[in-house]
Write a protein that holds these residues in place. Sequence first.
Motif, mmCIF file in Angstrom:
data_model
loop_
_atom_site.group_PDB
_atom_site.id
_atom_site.type_symbol
_atom_site.label_atom_id
_atom_site.label_comp_id
_atom_site.label_asym_id
_atom_site.label_seq_id
_atom_site.Cartn_x
_atom_site.Cartn_y
_atom_site.Cartn_z
ATOM 1 N N ILE A 53 -10.100 1.616 -0.824
ATOM 2 C CA ILE A 53 -10.447 2.983 -1.157
ATOM 3 C C ILE A 53 -11.968 3.100 -1.499
ATOM 4 O O ILE A 53 -12.613 3.933 -0.884
ATOM 5 C CB ILE A 53 -9.815 3.644 -2.485
ATOM 6 N N LEU A 54 -12.513 2.063 -1.818
ATOM 7 C CA LEU A 54 -13.899 1.956 -2.105
ATOM 8 C C LEU A 54 -14.835 1.842 -0.675
ATOM 9 O O LEU A 54 -15.669 2.655 -0.377
ATOM 10 C CB LEU A 54 -14.435 0.750 -3.091
ATOM 11 N N GLY A 55 -13.858 1.023 0.131
ATOM 12 C CA GLY A 55 -14.711 0.785 1.544
ATOM 13 C C GLY A 55 -14.358 2.124 2.225
ATOM 14 O O GLY A 55 -15.454 2.535 3.154
ATOM 15 N N GLN A 77 -17.568 4.698 3.817
ATOM 16 C CA GLN A 77 -17.623 4.974 5.217
ATOM 17 C C GLN A 77 -17.345 6.324 5.560
ATOM 18 O O GLN A 77 -18.397 6.948 6.539
ATOM 19 C CB GLN A 77 -16.569 4.057 6.083
ATOM 20 N N LEU A 78 -16.733 7.061 4.827
ATOM 21 C CA LEU A 78 -16.222 8.377 5.287
ATOM 22 C C LEU A 78 -16.472 9.518 4.295
ATOM 23 O O LEU A 78 -16.017 10.574 4.458
ATOM 24 C CB LEU A 78 -14.568 8.496 5.478
ATOM 25 N N GLY A 79 -16.632 9.125 2.858
ATOM 26 C CA GLY A 79 -16.972 10.077 2.118
ATOM 27 C C GLY A 79 -16.014 10.374 1.009
ATOM 28 O O GLY A 79 -14.692 9.938 1.365
ATOM 29 N N VAL A 90 -6.252 10.910 11.182
ATOM 30 C CA VAL A 90 -6.188 9.543 10.516
ATOM 31 C C VAL A 90 -7.294 8.673 11.176
ATOM 32 O O VAL A 90 -7.020 8.554 12.483
ATOM 33 C CB VAL A 90 -4.899 9.008 10.612
ATOM 34 N N GLN A 91 -8.180 8.119 10.585
ATOM 35 C CA GLN A 91 -9.299 7.088 11.100
ATOM 36 C C GLN A 91 -8.655 5.917 10.839
ATOM 37 O O GLN A 91 -8.648 5.296 9.707
ATOM 38 C CB GLN A 91 -10.527 7.391 10.582
ATOM 39 N N PRO A 92 -8.463 5.106 11.762
ATOM 40 C CA PRO A 92 -8.360 3.595 11.743
ATOM 41 C C PRO A 92 -9.315 2.843 11.499
ATOM 42 O O PRO A 92 -10.483 3.082 12.337
ATOM 43 C CB PRO A 92 -7.311 3.424 12.954
ATOM 44 N N ASP A 93 -9.073 1.823 10.597
ATOM 45 C CA ASP A 93 -10.401 0.842 10.302
ATOM 46 C C ASP A 93 -9.938 -0.401 9.851
ATOM 47 O O ASP A 93 -9.470 -0.509 8.717
ATOM 48 C CB ASP A 93 -11.330 1.535 9.362
ATOM 49 N N PRO A 94 -9.897 -1.399 10.545
ATOM 50 C CA PRO A 94 -9.188 -2.555 10.262
ATOM 51 C C PRO A 94 -9.784 -3.502 9.068
ATOM 52 O O PRO A 94 -9.296 -4.298 8.596
ATOM 53 C CB PRO A 94 -9.058 -3.481 11.583
ATOM 54 N N HIS A 95 -11.138 -3.022 8.896
ATOM 55 C CA HIS A 95 -12.142 -3.675 7.908
ATOM 56 C C HIS A 95 -12.298 -2.937 6.652
ATOM 57 O O HIS A 95 -13.255 -3.389 5.868
ATOM 58 C CB HIS A 95 -13.516 -3.882 8.675
ATOM 59 N N LEU A 96 -11.677 -1.872 6.257
ATOM 60 C CA LEU A 96 -11.879 -1.058 5.020
ATOM 61 C C LEU A 96 -11.979 -1.912 3.722
ATOM 62 O O LEU A 96 -13.060 -1.928 2.890
ATOM 63 C CB LEU A 96 -10.649 -0.459 4.650
ATOM 64 N N ILE A 97 -11.159 -3.191 3.452
ATOM 65 C CA ILE A 97 -11.067 -4.003 2.369
ATOM 66 C C ILE A 97 -12.559 -4.987 2.421
ATOM 67 O O ILE A 97 -13.228 -4.960 1.480
ATOM 68 C CB ILE A 97 -9.997 -5.049 2.229
#
Length: 281
Positions: A128-130, A134-136, A258-265
Amino acid sequence: MTNVIHPQTVDPTWLALMIGNSRLHWALFSGKTLREAWEIDQVPVTAIERLIQQWAQGDWPEAIFPLNVREWVRQAAKAGPIPLYLASVVPAQTSIWQTYPATTIVTPDRLPLKGLYPTLGIDRALAILGAGNQLGWPVLVLDAGTALTLTGADGDRHLVGGAILPGLGLQLHALVEHTAALPIVEARSDSTLPPRWALNTADAVESGIVYTMVAGIQDFIGAWRTKFPDSAIAMTGGDSTSLLNYLQAKAPEVAAIVQPDPHLIFWGIRSVALAQLPISQ
Ligand SMILES: Nc1ncnc2c1ncn2[C@@H]1O[C@H](COP(=O)(O)OP(=O)(O)OP(=O)(O)O)[C@@H](O)[C@H]1O
Ligand SMILES: CC(C)(CO)[C@@H](O)C(=O)NCCC(=O)O
Ligand SMILES: [K+]
């Protein structure tokens, strides 16, 4: 074969490790740039001890470091042990990594988030922080791993809450394991929707799980958007591509937001590392 990469910048090299329930997720950074991300299977504790010893002696075990990053880490380590930022949702695996001399364990109290409850998974807090970075904010994260988690935070980085359910792979396997007559069903590789009214067992299992998961995801996203109409929504985790394809087929208007992002963590871990390491901003 992937290209061998080398440290070319003055920014320090550091490693991120997220210990998940089925796999270990690694990333190699120089400064704030993610150079490479890879996964390895869960390793038994005794084997990890050996690997860490090897690593601390300047040997780069192939079981951890893929060929294309070994040259990079070997060179970077000439300046001293490479910092390792580790987050784990598997307590039995956490302490063992502290035998590596440059480990920082990422804990929830280090994160600029409000309203976290004590047992919240660190992977959820970091995602959630990542995503917020990235997205606000506000933001909703779906993490489709062993478990599927939904985690939302408001415009003030305050945790609103979320939900946990068995992930796609786990649902398929649990159903097979606890019944006598059901076959092993793998989600279809092209992620097309199965026939809803199935006429064979494998399709019936897939239909049941896929349609209820997608309906559940739609419902949660709808409920979140009612609360936070302009909120960003992000999705990560090993099953995110499959689930997003299903969602695209069933509800394209929902999939579109929905925005995919494999690296959120990793973006979450990065914000902790950036605050500590001597990195040019
Ligand atoms: N190469 C792969 N190996 C294992 N699982 C994979 C692979 N590719 C996709 N998956 C899917 O990814 C899911 C696991 O996701 P992920 O790796 O994000 O989980 P995890 O390591 O348990 O992490 P977390 O604990 O954060 O959920 C499985 O359900 C599986 O279907
Ligand atoms: C739900 C999982 C297993 C997902 O990886 C992890 O985030 C976890 O162990 N969480 C603890 C429980 C909670 O988040 O409320
Ligand atoms: K997960």
